[in-house]
Every structure is written in structure tokens, then in C-alpha cells.
Scaffold this active site. Structure first.
Site, PDB file in Angstrom:
ATOM      1  N   ARG A 239       0.701  -0.830   0.430  1.00  0.00           N
ATOM      2  CA  ARG A 239       0.366   0.218   0.052  1.00  0.00           C
ATOM      3  C   ARG A 239       0.806   1.530  -0.230  1.00  0.00           C
ATOM      4  O   ARG A 239       1.776   1.260   1.059  1.00  0.00           O
ATOM      5  CB  ARG A 239      -1.341  -0.100   1.407  1.00  0.00           C
ATOM      6  CG  ARG A 239      -2.166  -0.682   1.626  1.00  0.00           C
ATOM      7  CD  ARG A 239      -2.939  -0.531   0.257  1.00  0.00           C
ATOM      8  NE  ARG A 239      -4.115  -0.969  -0.252  1.00  0.00           N
ATOM      9  CZ  ARG A 239      -4.556  -2.578  -0.934  1.00  0.00           C
ATOM     10  NH1 ARG A 239      -3.716  -2.778  -1.484  1.00  0.00           N
ATOM     11  NH2 ARG A 239      -5.729  -2.577  -1.181  1.00  0.00           N
ATOM     12  N   GLU A 268      -3.588   7.056  -4.693  1.00  0.00           N
ATOM     13  CA  GLU A 268      -3.995   6.408  -6.216  1.00  0.00           C
ATOM     14  C   GLU A 268      -4.803   6.734  -6.380  1.00  0.00           C
ATOM     15  O   GLU A 268      -5.877   6.771  -5.898  1.00  0.00           O
ATOM     16  CB  GLU A 268      -3.429   5.163  -7.015  1.00  0.00           C
ATOM     17  CG  GLU A 268      -3.874   4.674  -5.770  1.00  0.00           C
ATOM     18  CD  GLU A 268      -3.627   2.727  -5.280  1.00  0.00           C
ATOM     19  OE1 GLU A 268      -1.977   2.597  -5.543  1.00  0.00           O
ATOM     20  OE2 GLU A 268      -3.981   1.871  -6.348  1.00  0.00           O
ATOM     21  N   HIS A 286      -0.237  -0.387 -10.118  1.00  0.00           N
ATOM     22  CA  HIS A 286      -1.290  -0.879  -9.039  1.00  0.00           C
ATOM     23  C   HIS A 286      -1.916  -2.859 -10.148  1.00  0.00           C
ATOM     24  O   HIS A 286      -2.422  -2.838 -10.481  1.00  0.00           O
ATOM     25  CB  HIS A 286      -2.771  -0.185  -8.393  1.00  0.00           C
ATOM     26  CG  HIS A 286      -3.008  -1.502  -7.384  1.00  0.00           C
ATOM     27  ND1 HIS A 286      -3.169  -0.650  -6.510  1.00  0.00           N
ATOM     28  CD2 HIS A 286      -3.263  -2.318  -6.862  1.00  0.00           C
ATOM     29  CE1 HIS A 286      -3.640  -1.500  -5.508  1.00  0.00           C
ATOM     30  NE2 HIS A 286      -3.535  -2.458  -5.742  1.00  0.00           N
TER      31      HIS A 286
HETATM   32  C1  8YV Z   1      -6.625  -5.100  -6.359  1.00  0.00           C
HETATM   33  C2  8YV Z   1      -4.886  -4.777  -4.062  1.00  0.00           C
HETATM   34  O1  8YV Z   1      -6.480  -5.245  -7.312  1.00  0.00           O
HETATM   35  O2  8YV Z   1      -6.628  -6.804  -3.471  1.00  0.00           O
HETATM   36  C3  8YV Z   1      -5.658  -5.608  -2.932  1.00  0.00           C
HETATM   37  O3  8YV Z   1      -5.562  -5.569  -1.829  1.00  0.00           O
HETATM   38  O4  8YV Z   1      -4.201  -4.349  -3.681  1.00  0.00           O
HETATM   39  C4  8YV Z   1      -5.391  -4.757  -5.548  1.00  0.00           C
HETATM   40  O5  8YV Z   1      -3.936  -5.706  -6.100  1.00  0.00           O
HETATM   41  C5  8YV Z   1      -7.965  -4.335  -5.658  1.00  0.00           C
HETATM   42  O6  8YV Z   1      -7.231  -4.035  -4.383  1.00  0.00           O
HETATM   43  C6  8YV Z   1      -8.454  -4.625  -6.406  1.00  0.00           C
HETATM   44  O7  8YV Z   1      -9.762  -3.829  -5.521  1.00  0.00           O
END
Ligand code: 8YV
Length: 320
Positions: A239, A268, A286
Site C-alpha cells: 500500500r 492513487e 497497481h
Molecule cells: C487489487 C489489491 O487489484 O487486493 C488488493 O488489496 O491491492 C489489488 O491488487 C485491488 O485492490 C482491487 O480492488
């Protein structure tokens, strides 16, 4: 019996939308517009559940504005720092995430960032694409060998441990920092550090794999960056909130941190402006879980959780 009404906040893979349309009275977001909290709460009117994703602001204000009909929030993500789980609990709303299914994909992106930084793939790709490559040269874009280096993993959960598995294939020595040491079968010989100081001093490459939230906010600040050895590499696929961006930019500018690879950003899709001008940074949008197989698995897992709620069972991935 009438199908439960489900608000799906983002456009999801076709197989997931097809399953949702079959089993729910689902409201989709075909244009994939990102909405603010008040608009999301308004859109949730008349719905029994919300299937949201990481960019959705599901903080206390949004949760408290949801209609009383909403029984569950399933997030299409493993991270749930965007959902105020305590506010949801206070309203009796179940929150569930999608662990496990994106572990490999996210660890792959972490390893890719390590490789791209150390072997200067970003700079090389940018050079070729800009028609600026004059040809091979003995001293061109010399990076750092990955093989045999010391990898420090901040957050040795599922994704951190999978990254360690991949990195062992490059003969990397694994160090980790977490709240407690892992049992031997999970640590697989990785060295646990009980303090930030010993951890940061021991490693060549730092990978951030801890969850977001208050406990880790700006953990990688100027003081901790200074404790890394000169020329260290930093990658973040967890994160963006874990990094103090101004401090990391300063460290990249001075060369104290040789390279950084980022897949996630505080706030982001806004990206801290300092990064754009730095050649020694690889910036990804991401992509952690972005494989066809993984996104399908995440969608199925989110719908499995909702199915459980509407079958009056505890969902497998309830987090509150
Ligand atoms: C996801 C992510 O694609 O799952 C997670 O926490 O950070 C990601 O890789 C994204 O969050 C989709 O909601």
C-alpha cells in the site's frame, strides 16, 4: 424467493458479472466510473449488499450513509484499509475480502519490481522506446546483480512469504520484519528481525508487503530510509500509505536509495509529483493482482462470500 439486490461498484470481469447477473438482482457499472462516498451510498439505496473494490471510499461517512437494507460489503481485494470495518460492524454490516487468490500474482509483481529496478529495465525500455539507443556499450545501464543479495520483507504475510519463495530461486538471502517471528515451517530459514534498526541495516533490497492503515502509515520515513545501506533498493507492492513519498524522493535523488519500484501510491491514482522526474524509479499502475486468472478468482471469492451471507452462513473471509 426474490434474488438479493447487489450493487457492484466497478466493472468486473465478464465471468463474474455473468455469475452476479444469474444469482443476484445486480446493478452494474458498465462505464466503470469511480464514485465518491456520498454517490456510492446513494447508489446503494434499495440494495442488500455492495461489492466494492480498493479505490472505493468506504470510510465511516459512506458506511453510515448506506441504507439499512445493506447487510454485507464484499470487497474485491485482499486489502480492506479502504473500508471502515468498525463502522460497518457497529451497523451490523458484514465485511469480507478476497485473500489467498491473489497471493501469487502480487508476489510476482513484487519480484518483477525487484528485477526491473536492479537490472534497470525501466530505463532501458524508456531508452529503446524513445529511439535513443545508439547500440550496445560495455558500461551501458549497468545495474546490480539480484542473485545472492539480501532481501528484506516488511510484512511476512501470505504475499511476503510467496515473494520469499520466488526470491530463493535467485539465491537471495531472506530477512523479514513483522510483529512476531513465524513458525519454522513458514519462515523456511528466513531471518526474523525484532527491531527496525537491525532489519534495515541487514538488507540490500527492501520490499514492502505490509497492509495499509494507521499502524503502517509512513513507516518508511526519512529516519528509517537513512538506516538502509547506501545504494539500497526499495519496492512497494503493498500500500502506498506505508511510504513517506517526499522522503523516498529525497533518498532517490541523493542516491542513498539507488532504485525504487512502486506499484501502489498514497492517494492513487494521484502520484507524488517528485517521482515522475526521477530516472531511477519504476512506476506501475497497481498491477498487483492484474492477471485474468486472478481477477476471476477474486470475483468468485467475493461472490462466494456474499452467497454465504444470503444463505445465512458466516462468509469464509469475514474480517469484522
Ligand atoms: C487489487 C489489491 O487489484 O487486493 C488488493 O488489496 O491491492 C489489488 O491488487 C485491488 O485492490 C482491487 O480492488
Amino acid at each position: 424467493m426474490a434474488k438479493p439486490k447487489l450493487l457492484i461498484t466497478r466493472k468486473l470481469p465478464p465471468a463474474i458479472e455473468a455469475r452476479a447477473a444469474r444469482d443476484y438482482d445486480a446493478t452494474f457499472n458498465a462505464s466503470d466510473v469511480v464514485r465518491d462516498g456520498a454517490t456510492l451510498a446513494e447508489a446503494a439505496k434499495g440494495h442488500d449488499a455492495v461489492l466494492c473494490a480498493a479505490g472505493d471510499p468506504m470510510g465511516a461517512a459512506t458506511i453510515n450513509a448506506l441504507p439499512a437494507s445493506v447487510k454485507a460489503i464484499a470487497t474485491f481485494s485482499v486489502g480492506y484499509d479502504h473500508v471502515d470495518v468498525a463502522a460497518a460492524k457497529a451497523r451490523g454490516i458484514i465485511v469480507a475480502n478476497t485473500p489467498d487468490v491473489l497471493t501469487d500474482a502480487t508476489a510476482e509483481i513484487a519480484m518483477l519490481l525487484v528485477m526491473a529496478c536492479m537490472r534497470r529495465a525501466g530505463e532501458g525500455e524508456r531508452m529503446v522506446r524513445a529511439h535513443a539507443w545508439a547500440g550496445w556499450a560495455p558500461t551501458q545501464l549497468m545495474g546490480l546483480s539480484v542473485t545472492g543479495k539480501k532481501l528484506g520483507i516488511f510484512g511476512m504475510g501470505r504475499i511476503g512469504r510467496r515473494l520469499a519463495d520466488f526470491a530463493r530461486g535467485f539465491d537471495m538471502e531472506i530477512h523479514y520484519r513483522d510483529v512476531a517471528a513465524l513458525p519454522a515451517d513458514l519462515a523456511k530459514g528466513a531471518t526474523f528481525h525484532a527491531t527496525d534498526d537491525s532489519f534495515l541495516a541487514a538488507i540490500d533490497v527492501l520490499s514492502l508487503n505490509a497492509p495499509g492503515g494507521e499502524a503502517t502509515r509512513k513507516w518508511l520515513n526519512a529516519e528509517r530510509l537513512a538506516k538502509l545501506r547506501k545504494g539500497a533498493v526499495v519496492v512497494n507492492s503493498g500500500r502506498g500509505t506505508v511510504v513517506d513519498d517526499a522522503a523516498l524522493c529525497d533518498a532517490l535523488r541523493s542516491g542513498h536509495v539507488a532504485y525504487a519500484g512502486l506499484d501502489v501510491y498514497d492517494g492513487e491514482p494521484r502520484i507524488f509529483p517528485g517521482y515522475h522526474a526521477l530516472p531511477n524509479v519504476v512506476l506501475l499502475p497497481h498491477l498487483g493482482s492484474a492477471t485474468i486468472e486472478t481477477r476471476d478468482a477474486m470475483g468468485h471469492r467475493a461472490l462466494d462470500n456474499l452467497d454465504a451471507v444470503f444463505a445465512s452462513q458466516k462468509p469464509r473471509d469475514q474480517v469484522n
